[in-house]
Structure formats: structure tokens, C-alpha cells
Enzyme design. Sequence first.
Site, PDB file in Angstrom:
ATOM      1  CG  HIS A 174      37.195  73.198   5.329  1.00 24.32           C
ATOM      2  ND1 HIS A 174      38.314  73.434   4.430  1.00 24.32           N
ATOM      3  CD2 HIS A 174      37.806  73.516   6.849  1.00 24.32           C
ATOM      4  CE1 HIS A 174      39.492  73.562   4.867  1.00 24.32           C
ATOM      5  NE2 HIS A 174      38.847  73.210   6.348  1.00 24.32           N
TER       6      HIS A 174
HETATM    7  C1  UD1 Z   1      38.290  71.567  11.719  1.00 22.45           C
HETATM    8  C2  UD1 Z   1      39.129  73.087  12.236  1.00 22.45           C
HETATM    9  C3  UD1 Z   1      40.005  73.578  10.862  1.00 22.45           C
HETATM   10  C4  UD1 Z   1      40.411  72.507  10.291  1.00 22.45           C
HETATM   11  C5  UD1 Z   1      38.980  71.711   9.455  1.00 22.45           C
HETATM   12  C6  UD1 Z   1      40.585  70.802   8.638  1.00 22.45           C
HETATM   13  C7  UD1 Z   1      38.855  74.067  14.289  1.00 22.45           C
HETATM   14  C8  UD1 Z   1      38.244  75.677  14.731  1.00 22.45           C
HETATM   15  N1  UD1 Z   1      38.464  74.535  12.980  1.00 22.45           N
HETATM   16  O1  UD1 Z   1      37.052  73.338  10.832  1.00 22.45           O
HETATM   17  O2  UD1 Z   1      40.768  75.138  10.694  1.00 22.45           O
HETATM   18  O3  UD1 Z   1      40.514  73.120   8.322  1.00 22.45           O
HETATM   19  O4  UD1 Z   1      38.909  71.032  10.731  1.00 22.45           O
HETATM   20  O5  UD1 Z   1      39.309  69.685   8.006  1.00 22.45           O
HETATM   21  O6  UD1 Z   1      39.398  73.162  14.526  1.00 22.45           O
HETATM   22  N2  UD1 Z   1      31.662  66.945  11.634  1.00 22.45           N
HETATM   23  C9  UD1 Z   1      31.249  65.504  11.308  1.00 22.45           C
HETATM   24  N3  UD1 Z   1      32.275  64.325  10.792  1.00 22.45           N
HETATM   25  C10 UD1 Z   1      33.249  64.705  11.624  1.00 22.45           C
HETATM   26  C11 UD1 Z   1      34.274  66.141  12.188  1.00 22.45           C
HETATM   27  C12 UD1 Z   1      33.619  67.261  11.868  1.00 22.45           C
HETATM   28  O7  UD1 Z   1      30.599  65.522  10.525  1.00 22.45           O
HETATM   29  O8  UD1 Z   1      34.475  63.853  11.899  1.00 22.45           O
HETATM   30  C13 UD1 Z   1      31.125  68.152  11.289  1.00 22.45           C
HETATM   31  C14 UD1 Z   1      30.007  68.109  12.887  1.00 22.45           C
HETATM   32  O9  UD1 Z   1      28.311  68.444  12.217  1.00 22.45           O
HETATM   33  C15 UD1 Z   1      30.537  69.310  13.206  1.00 22.45           C
HETATM   34  C16 UD1 Z   1      31.888  70.346  11.853  1.00 22.45           C
HETATM   35  O10 UD1 Z   1      31.462  69.082  11.275  1.00 22.45           O
HETATM   36  O11 UD1 Z   1      29.646  70.395  14.386  1.00 22.45           O
HETATM   37  C17 UD1 Z   1      32.723  71.414  12.465  1.00 22.45           C
HETATM   38  O12 UD1 Z   1      33.919  70.179  12.694  1.00 22.45           O
HETATM   39  P1  UD1 Z   1      34.409  71.282  13.380  1.00 22.45           P
HETATM   40  O13 UD1 Z   1      35.939  69.826  13.585  1.00 22.45           O
HETATM   41  O14 UD1 Z   1      34.271  71.604  14.110  1.00 22.45           O
HETATM   42  O15 UD1 Z   1      35.402  71.750  12.593  1.00 22.45           O
HETATM   43  P2  UD1 Z   1      36.103  71.989  10.667  1.00 22.45           P
HETATM   44  O16 UD1 Z   1      35.137  72.581  10.329  1.00 22.45           O
HETATM   45  O17 UD1 Z   1      35.806  70.254  10.586  1.00 22.45           O
HETATM   46  N1  UDP Z   2      42.478  65.975   2.546  1.00 22.06           N
HETATM   47  C1  UDP Z   2      42.073  64.757   1.959  1.00 22.06           C
HETATM   48  N2  UDP Z   2      40.723  64.803   1.253  1.00 22.06           N
HETATM   49  C2  UDP Z   2      38.981  65.188   1.137  1.00 22.06           C
HETATM   50  C3  UDP Z   2      39.740  66.787   1.241  1.00 22.06           C
HETATM   51  C4  UDP Z   2      41.746  66.759   1.777  1.00 22.06           C
HETATM   52  O1  UDP Z   2      42.215  63.701   1.942  1.00 22.06           O
HETATM   53  O2  UDP Z   2      38.368  64.983   0.916  1.00 22.06           O
HETATM   54  C5  UDP Z   2      43.249  66.636   2.752  1.00 22.06           C
HETATM   55  C6  UDP Z   2      43.932  66.984   1.807  1.00 22.06           C
HETATM   56  O3  UDP Z   2      44.881  66.160   0.828  1.00 22.06           O
HETATM   57  C7  UDP Z   2      44.944  67.650   2.807  1.00 22.06           C
HETATM   58  C8  UDP Z   2      44.531  68.310   4.371  1.00 22.06           C
HETATM   59  O4  UDP Z   2      42.806  66.934   4.174  1.00 22.06           O
HETATM   60  O5  UDP Z   2      46.141  67.520   2.956  1.00 22.06           O
HETATM   61  C9  UDP Z   2      43.851  69.342   4.362  1.00 22.06           C
HETATM   62  O6  UDP Z   2      42.680  69.252   5.166  1.00 22.06           O
HETATM   63  P1  UDP Z   2      41.829  70.156   5.387  1.00 22.06           P
HETATM   64  O7  UDP Z   2      41.474  71.039   4.034  1.00 22.06           O
HETATM   65  O8  UDP Z   2      40.500  69.756   5.853  1.00 22.06           O
HETATM   66  O9  UDP Z   2      41.914  70.950   6.357  1.00 22.06           O
HETATM   67  P2  UDP Z   2      42.988  72.711   6.007  1.00 22.06           P
HETATM   68  O10 UDP Z   2      44.564  72.476   5.517  1.00 22.06           O
HETATM   69  O11 UDP Z   2      42.975  74.122   5.545  1.00 22.06           O
HETATM   70  O12 UDP Z   2      43.092  72.776   8.417  1.00 22.06           O
END
Ligand code: UD1
Ligand code: UDP
Length: 363
Positions: free
Chosen positions: A211
Site C-alpha cells: 500500500h
Molecule cells: C495510511 C497512512 C499509512 C499507513 C496506512 C495504513 C498516511 C500518510 N498514510 O495510508 O502510513 O501505513 O494508512 O493502512 O497517513 N481509502 C478507502 N477507504 C478507507 C480508507 C482509505 O477507500 O477506509 C482509500 C481512499 O481512496 C484514500 C486512499 O485509500 O484516498 C488512501 O487512504 P489514506 O488514509 O490517505 O492513506 P493510506 O494509503 O491508507
Molecule cells: N492487517 C489486517 N488486514 C489486512 C492487512 C493488514 O488486519 O488485510 C493488519 C496487520 O496485521 C497489521 C496492520 O494491519 O497489524 C498493519 O497495517 P498496515 O499495513 O495497513 O499499516 P502500516 O503498519 O504499514 O502502517
Amino acid sequence: MHITLVAGARPNFIKIAPIIRALDTYNEKYGRAFFHWRMVHTGQHYDDKMSDIFFRELGIPTPHSNLGVGSGSQAEQTARIMMAFEKELIENATDLVVVVGDVNSTMACAITAKKLNLKVAHVEGGLRSRDRTMPEEINRIVTDSVADYFFTTSVSAGANLICEGMLPEQIFFVGNTMIDTLAANLHKARKPALWDRHQLTARHYLLLTLHRPANVDDKTRLNRLLSEISALAAPLPIVFPVHPRTRNKINELTVPNLICSEPLGYLEFIYLMHHSAGVITDSGGVQEETTWMGIPCVTLRTTTERPETVSIGTNEVIGDDSEKLCHALQLIISGKWKKGSIPELWDGRAAERIVNILSQLTL
Ligand code: UD1
Ligand code: UDP
């Protein structure tokens, strides 16, 4: 002591769950409400599979407030969180704001709280990848530059903070609350429906998560990466729970032996990690969880802010080098991956330590 706990994104919920439990346990143990806590969900993540499912599975109470900020550009999202959180703090007096991790919600709420002259504690403070092209690294640096107290997951995180001018008395090495949650829930891990549907067997599949913007935002790069992983892993199936950021980019993609699914709930995801031959990821949390479980982890990034997962644990950071990926998958498939051990204090009791320290603070 009045505490406001902030969570906004998937990994935050997993990190905050044991802290809430430890606060309640402390109150029960001493027979009085020493801690009055409020939980604020910023709404950064909002899909059921990115948010509510973690509350249900981990028994996290419904947040007192959901700021409902949703998605947006870096600046839009950060600004919306700050505006809504400022109002929340003005309406609900607190002594301390606790933020976790490195997402936009973490940084936005830390800045907002400090500008209202409130104390801020950062759980998972001090991690540094030194890669300032990642939004998370900016979030870490900014959050730590304003926070008053740091709860760290490693000795090296504390050393990073000292290098940046923080005082030893602000830093508490407590362990890892993400591991607290894993240790408390692994026995409840649940086989996902896709297991039987695809006739998976333990140690005969790989698990993949992607991601990071650098890996997924460019459709061509993402498709190349997926085709390459699929070819190198064959004949092993690869289970790929697709993050919403990644989902839009792979609509029409069909790669053999890639089993795509929605993001999975925590209990199903940890089941898949625990039974896999190995994990390929760019996640922060997954690098730590695989190290704790002793599962091989290949990280598709050029840096990690969690160096102990490489030096002590089962993680290798390989960037986007095809030869390294090929070599790594061969080692996993032939059962020759390095053995790791568990970093210091990753023992499931970090939240208990945090709460004991909080109870001693004079705010
Ligand atoms: C965010 C965090 C990242 C973290 C990740 C965990 C920041 C800058 N990034 O990234 O550090 O590792 O979360 O998963 O804070 N979206 C949905 N549904 C949701 C949430 C998001 O459809 O419930 C889609 C939207 O199109 C959105 C995109 O995902 O624009 C990105 O979401 P965003 O929260 O901005 O960043 P992540 O890539 O999720
Ligand atoms: N995770 C989950 N379901 C998924 C992918 C990840 O429950 O489909 C959990 C995983 O075990 C970990 C956390 O989500 O605890 C990590 O989240 P993510 O990778 O989105 O964020 P990051 O740690 O990179 O910020």
C-alpha cells in the site's frame, strides 16, 4: 488524569486497543477512576474492513467522537483533522493527548494539542527510516519534535530521539503495543473463507500486502511488480488482501496464482500470516508481526524504520531489485530463510508499562 487517545487508521486501532484495556485494568485494580479517557477516531480510515471490524474483533469501545475527516490529499486531510480536533479539544478538556504510530492523524493531532498547550505522548516515538520521501517519515519527525513523552519500541528509537535533542527523562522504552495485540489474539486467529475455497495448506502459500504510494500509485509499476512476484513464486499461490489505495489500480488485472481479496479483518489476517511460508510486504506493522512469529518477511522498500526486524528478526529489506526478490523467494521456498529472535520487551506487556508510567507523570 484526563487522557485523550487518538486513532485514525488501521494500524492505530491495533496499537491503541491494549492501551485502552490497560487503562481500564489500572482503574479496576485500584478501585477508582484514576484515568478518565476519551477516544477520538479521526475518520482517516472509514470502510468497515479498514476500521469498524478492528473495533469489533479487538473489543475496542465505540469512540467518544468520530471526526469523520475521510480521505484527501496530504494537506487536505491533515488540515481537516487539525480543524476538527482543535474543536474537540476545546469542548472536552484534557490533561494529555496520546497519539500512536506515524499516520497523518498522529501528526495532525500532536500539533493541534501542542498549540493548545497540552501535553502530548507519542507511542512508537523515535522510529526513523531516514527516507523523507515517505509521508510517514515526515509525520514521525514532526510528531516527535512537538511531543513531551515518548514510548519507544526499541533501544535504537530512543537513541534517535537523543540525537535529535530529546532528554532521557522524556523517553520510556516500553516495548511494542502492536505485539501486545498480536500476543493476546493469536489464539483467536480465524481461518478465512478463501482458505477452503482455494484449498490452501499451511506453509504452501505466500501472503502479500502492498500500500505504499511508491509501490502502488503508479499502475504500470504495480502491475510489473505483481507479475514478477507471481512468476517468481509459482507454483505457490499468493494471497493478496488488497488495501483500498491499491484496489483502484488493479481492477482489470489477472495474474495467475494471485488470490486477491478485500482487506481482511485482523483475526483472519494473522491466521494467514502465521500459517504462511513467508510474507511479502511494504507494511510497517507486518515487518514487526512476522518477526515476532518467526515467519520470513521480504520488505519491498529501500529502507525500514524498524531495523531490529532485520538485525534480530526474520525481515529482509530488498527494495525493488528483481534478483534479490528471486533469491529471497528461493530461500523461503526451500526452507532456508534465516532464523530470527524476538526483540527486547516485545513480550505483550508494553501497554501495561505505558499505563504505569502515565500514572506517575506530573502533568
Ligand atoms: C495510511 C497512512 C499509512 C499507513 C496506512 C495504513 C498516511 C500518510 N498514510 O495510508 O502510513 O501505513 O494508512 O493502512 O497517513 N481509502 C478507502 N477507504 C478507507 C480508507 C482509505 O477507500 O477506509 C482509500 C481512499 O481512496 C484514500 C486512499 O485509500 O484516498 C488512501 O487512504 P489514506 O488514509 O490517505 O492513506 P493510506 O494509503 O491508507
Ligand atoms: N492487517 C489486517 N488486514 C489486512 C492487512 C493488514 O488486519 O488485510 C493488519 C496487520 O496485521 C497489521 C496492520 O494491519 O497489524 C498493519 O497495517 P498496515 O499495513 O495497513 O499499516 P502500516 O503498519 O504499514 O502502517
